[in-house]
Each structure stands twice: as C-alpha cells, then as structure tokens.
Scaffold this motif. Structure first.
Motif, PDB file in Angstrom:
ATOM      1  N   GLY A 281       0.802  -1.221   0.000  1.00  0.00           N
ATOM      2  CA  GLY A 281       0.000   0.000   0.000  1.00  0.00           C
ATOM      3  C   GLY A 281       0.832   1.267   0.000  1.00  0.00           C
ATOM      4  O   GLY A 281       0.386   2.320   0.459  1.00  0.00           O
TER       5      GLY A 281
ATOM      6  N   TRP B 193      -1.873   9.847  -0.025  1.00  0.00           N
ATOM      7  CA  TRP B 193      -2.443  10.574   1.120  1.00  0.00           C
ATOM      8  C   TRP B 193      -1.519  11.720   1.539  1.00  0.00           C
ATOM      9  O   TRP B 193      -1.980  12.842   1.761  1.00  0.00           O
ATOM     10  CB  TRP B 193      -2.671   9.626   2.300  1.00  0.00           C
ATOM     11  CG  TRP B 193      -3.325  10.314   3.460  1.00  0.00           C
ATOM     12  CD1 TRP B 193      -4.671  10.481   3.670  1.00  0.00           C
ATOM     13  CD2 TRP B 193      -2.673  10.973   4.549  1.00  0.00           C
ATOM     14  NE1 TRP B 193      -4.896  11.188   4.832  1.00  0.00           N
ATOM     15  CE2 TRP B 193      -3.686  11.512   5.398  1.00  0.00           C
ATOM     16  CE3 TRP B 193      -1.337  11.159   4.910  1.00  0.00           C
ATOM     17  CZ2 TRP B 193      -3.399  12.211   6.564  1.00  0.00           C
ATOM     18  CZ3 TRP B 193      -1.044  11.860   6.075  1.00  0.00           C
ATOM     19  CH2 TRP B 193      -2.066  12.386   6.892  1.00  0.00           C
TER      20      TRP B 193
ATOM     21  N   ARG C  53      -3.539  -8.885  -2.053  1.00  0.00           N
ATOM     22  CA  ARG C  53      -3.698  -7.555  -2.655  1.00  0.00           C
ATOM     23  C   ARG C  53      -2.935  -7.436  -3.966  1.00  0.00           C
ATOM     24  O   ARG C  53      -3.452  -6.871  -4.941  1.00  0.00           O
ATOM     25  CB  ARG C  53      -3.214  -6.495  -1.672  1.00  0.00           C
ATOM     26  CG  ARG C  53      -4.170  -6.252  -0.513  1.00  0.00           C
ATOM     27  CD  ARG C  53      -3.603  -5.236   0.445  1.00  0.00           C
ATOM     28  NE  ARG C  53      -4.536  -4.908   1.520  1.00  0.00           N
ATOM     29  CZ  ARG C  53      -4.210  -4.191   2.581  1.00  0.00           C
ATOM     30  NH1 ARG C  53      -2.974  -3.721   2.702  1.00  0.00           N
ATOM     31  NH2 ARG C  53      -5.095  -3.931   3.518  1.00  0.00           N
TER      32      ARG C  53
ATOM     33  N   ASN D 225      -0.814  -1.670   7.554  1.00  0.00           N
ATOM     34  CA  ASN D 225      -1.902  -1.438   6.598  1.00  0.00           C
ATOM     35  C   ASN D 225      -2.667  -2.735   6.362  1.00  0.00           C
ATOM     36  O   ASN D 225      -2.612  -3.341   5.305  1.00  0.00           O
ATOM     37  CB  ASN D 225      -1.325  -0.909   5.279  1.00  0.00           C
ATOM     38  CG  ASN D 225      -2.419  -0.590   4.267  1.00  0.00           C
ATOM     39  OD1 ASN D 225      -3.549  -0.343   4.632  1.00  0.00           O
ATOM     40  ND2 ASN D 225      -2.063  -0.603   2.991  1.00  0.00           N
ATOM     41  N   ASP D 226      -3.399  -3.166   7.394  1.00  0.00           N
ATOM     42  CA  ASP D 226      -4.139  -4.432   7.304  1.00  0.00           C
ATOM     43  C   ASP D 226      -5.646  -4.243   7.317  1.00  0.00           C
ATOM     44  O   ASP D 226      -6.407  -5.189   7.522  1.00  0.00           O
ATOM     45  CB  ASP D 226      -3.725  -5.366   8.444  1.00  0.00           C
ATOM     46  CG  ASP D 226      -3.980  -4.763   9.820  1.00  0.00           C
ATOM     47  OD1 ASP D 226      -4.410  -3.592   9.883  1.00  0.00           O
ATOM     48  OD2 ASP D 226      -3.727  -5.455  10.827  1.00  0.00           O
ATOM     49  N   GLY D 227      -6.080  -2.978   7.099  1.00  0.00           N
ATOM     50  CA  GLY D 227      -7.517  -2.700   7.115  1.00  0.00           C
ATOM     51  C   GLY D 227      -7.959  -1.959   5.875  1.00  0.00           C
ATOM     52  O   GLY D 227      -7.456  -2.186   4.774  1.00  0.00           O
ATOM     53  N   THR D 228      -8.905  -1.039   6.051  1.00  0.00           N
ATOM     54  CA  THR D 228      -9.432  -0.254   4.935  1.00  0.00           C
ATOM     55  C   THR D 228      -8.526   0.943   4.652  1.00  0.00           C
ATOM     56  O   THR D 228      -7.595   1.237   5.425  1.00  0.00           O
ATOM     57  CB  THR D 228     -10.836   0.276   5.280  1.00  0.00           C
ATOM     58  OG1 THR D 228     -10.718   1.191   6.389  1.00  0.00           O
ATOM     59  CG2 THR D 228     -11.773  -0.860   5.654  1.00  0.00           C
ATOM     60  N   LEU D 229      -8.835   1.647   3.561  1.00  0.00           N
ATOM     61  CA  LEU D 229      -8.095   2.874   3.259  1.00  0.00           C
ATOM     62  C   LEU D 229      -8.267   3.894   4.374  1.00  0.00           C
ATOM     63  O   LEU D 229      -7.333   4.605   4.739  1.00  0.00           O
ATOM     64  CB  LEU D 229      -8.581   3.470   1.929  1.00  0.00           C
ATOM     65  CG  LEU D 229      -7.915   2.967   0.651  1.00  0.00           C
ATOM     66  CD1 LEU D 229      -8.579   3.609  -0.560  1.00  0.00           C
ATOM     67  CD2 LEU D 229      -6.419   3.232   0.656  1.00  0.00           C
ATOM     68  N   GLU D 230      -9.477   3.952   4.920  1.00  0.00           N
ATOM     69  CA  GLU D 230      -9.737   4.890   6.016  1.00  0.00           C
ATOM     70  C   GLU D 230      -8.877   4.563   7.228  1.00  0.00           C
ATOM     71  O   GLU D 230      -8.387   5.467   7.920  1.00  0.00           O
ATOM     72  CB  GLU D 230     -11.229   4.859   6.397  1.00  0.00           C
ATOM     73  CG  GLU D 230     -12.157   5.520   5.379  1.00  0.00           C
ATOM     74  CD  GLU D 230     -12.281   4.730   4.073  1.00  0.00           C
ATOM     75  OE1 GLU D 230     -12.064   3.495   4.099  1.00  0.00           O
ATOM     76  OE2 GLU D 230     -12.583   5.349   3.033  1.00  0.00           O
ATOM     77  N   ASP D 231      -8.680   3.271   7.485  1.00  0.00           N
ATOM     78  CA  ASP D 231      -7.812   2.846   8.586  1.00  0.00           C
ATOM     79  C   ASP D 231      -6.380   3.312   8.335  1.00  0.00           C
ATOM     80  O   ASP D 231      -5.700   3.805   9.247  1.00  0.00           O
ATOM     81  CB  ASP D 231      -7.819   1.321   8.723  1.00  0.00           C
ATOM     82  CG  ASP D 231      -9.166   0.778   9.185  1.00  0.00           C
ATOM     83  OD1 ASP D 231      -9.891   1.518   9.873  1.00  0.00           O
ATOM     84  OD2 ASP D 231      -9.479  -0.368   8.841  1.00  0.00           O
TER      85      ASP D 231
ATOM     86  N   TYR E 280      -5.356   5.846   6.447  1.00  0.00           N
ATOM     87  CA  TYR E 280      -5.267   7.303   6.577  1.00  0.00           C
ATOM     88  C   TYR E 280      -5.237   7.727   8.050  1.00  0.00           C
ATOM     89  O   TYR E 280      -4.504   8.645   8.423  1.00  0.00           O
ATOM     90  CB  TYR E 280      -6.459   7.975   5.885  1.00  0.00           C
ATOM     91  CG  TYR E 280      -6.561   7.706   4.387  1.00  0.00           C
ATOM     92  CD1 TYR E 280      -5.449   7.274   3.654  1.00  0.00           C
ATOM     93  CD2 TYR E 280      -7.767   7.881   3.712  1.00  0.00           C
ATOM     94  CE1 TYR E 280      -5.554   7.028   2.296  1.00  0.00           C
ATOM     95  CE2 TYR E 280      -7.869   7.642   2.345  1.00  0.00           C
ATOM     96  CZ  TYR E 280      -6.757   7.206   1.648  1.00  0.00           C
ATOM     97  OH  TYR E 280      -6.857   6.959   0.309  1.00  0.00           O
TER      98      TYR E 280
END
Length: 214
Positions: free
Chosen positions: A22, A29, A154, A189-195, A197
C-alpha cells in the motif's frame, strides 16, 4: 544526519514496503496533505527516456539490441538480459552501475527543490543494498507493513499476478523482519483505506513537529 542531508536543510522521510503493502495509497495521502513525493520508480523511467545520457550509456554497454527502432529502451530485451540470460547477474550489476547513480542524482535534485514542509522519498527497494544510496539521503524511514498473506492477496488482485510470481518478487526484496528492523516508523496497513489514513495522520503531525525543531 549525513552531510548530504545537512545540505538539503530539509526533513526527508524515506517510505518503503513490500509488494502489495500500500505504498502508493500512503504516498497519495501524503501528497493530498501538500507534501512533495519524490518517487524512485518515476525517476527510474525518466532517466532512460529516449536520447538521455543514461540510455546512451546503456546502449553503449549492451548494444543496439536494447533499443527499439525508434530509439527508446526496449524493456523486454533488457529484462531478458538481466534476468534470463546466461550472464544475468553480471548484466544486472552492470545495468545498476549505470542507472543507480543517475537515479540518486536526480532524486537529490528533486529533494533539494521540494518546497513542502518535509519531503517523502518513495522507493520499493529503499533499504536493499543496491539502493542504499537513496536510504542515506533520508533522515527517517517509514515502512508500510502488511501480513504476507494479505500482501499476496492484494498484489494478485491489483496486478493479476499468480502467487508464484508475487513470491518471486518478494524474494528479491528484504524479508518483512529485516525491513521492520530498519524502520523508524511503522504503519500497519491491514484494514481499509480509512484505517490507513487514520494511522498516517499522527505521523504527518509528528513530522511537522520535527520540522519546527530544525
């Protein structure tokens, strides 16, 4: 801090991570926050543009076979030479001896010209030996980290690669353990994009605070 870092008078953050971690989402970001991104992959393509001094050196070393009819780099022919030929290791070392100094010099120029509060130097192989010259330009290193299983998932979804090919790419990169051992900051970075950020925001604030103390 090295002499080169002192010359830039800037806080330079090296950002790296394995395939599928990611990195691009993270640098996108930071760019949205107004931070200049110096991307080693982009530079690597720029320095071998048609007619460039670096491309001329590559052609002199490997012959016209590495050029297309229009005079551009024949990437497929070059890949065959450095990965699949009898003297692949020697060819790769020779290619890197030409390209890496050029990448480093262009990176230094872009870092020095950056006008943002701090700068991010993004490089997939930032910590590997062949690109150690880029790591030496950085004050801190942030690693975007992801579990291997998710990494493969991914990368497969994004690039359409088989698990075998993804693992082959991973084998050429530092192990997860070795990469984390050299990190000043780690973003999982093991969650959503919001996580992602949400985890980048405090780092951004931390870097801004460091800049204030310069």
């Amino acid at each position: 801090m090295t002499n080169e870092q002192n010359q830039t008078k800037k806080l330079i953050i090296g950002l790296t991570g394995g395939i599928g971690s990611g990195k691009t989402a993270a640098t996108d970001w930071f760019a949205q926050q107004g931070i200049k991104i110096v991307d080693a992959d982009v530079i690597a393509h720029q320095i071998v543009a048609k007619g460039s001094p670096t491309l001329q050196k590559i052609a002199a070393a490997f012959g016209k076979q590495v050029l297309t009819e229009s005079g551009e780099l024949n990437r497929q022919a070059m890949r065959e030479l450095v990965f699949n030929s009898k003297h692949a290791a020697k060819n790769l070392a020779e290619l890197e001896a030409i390209t890496h100094p050029a990448i480093r010099e262009q990176a230094k120029t872009e870092l020095q010209q950056a006008g943002s509060a701090y700068v991010i130097m993004s490089a997939p192989l930032l910590l590997e030996s062949q690109e150690a010259g880029l790591a030496s330009l950085c004050n801190r290193v942030v690693v975007i980290d992801v579990p291997e299983k998710l990494q493969i998932e991914r990368a497969s979804k994004r690039d359409g690669l088989t698990e075998e090919k993804i693992k082959a790419v991973m084998a050429k990169q530092l192990s997860r353990k070795a990469r984390l051992a050299q990190a000043d900051d780690v973003v999982v970075n093991d969650g959503t994009l919001e996580d992602l950020y949400a985890r980048l925001k405090p780092l951004h604030e931390q870097y801004l605070q460091i800049v204030e103390s310069y």
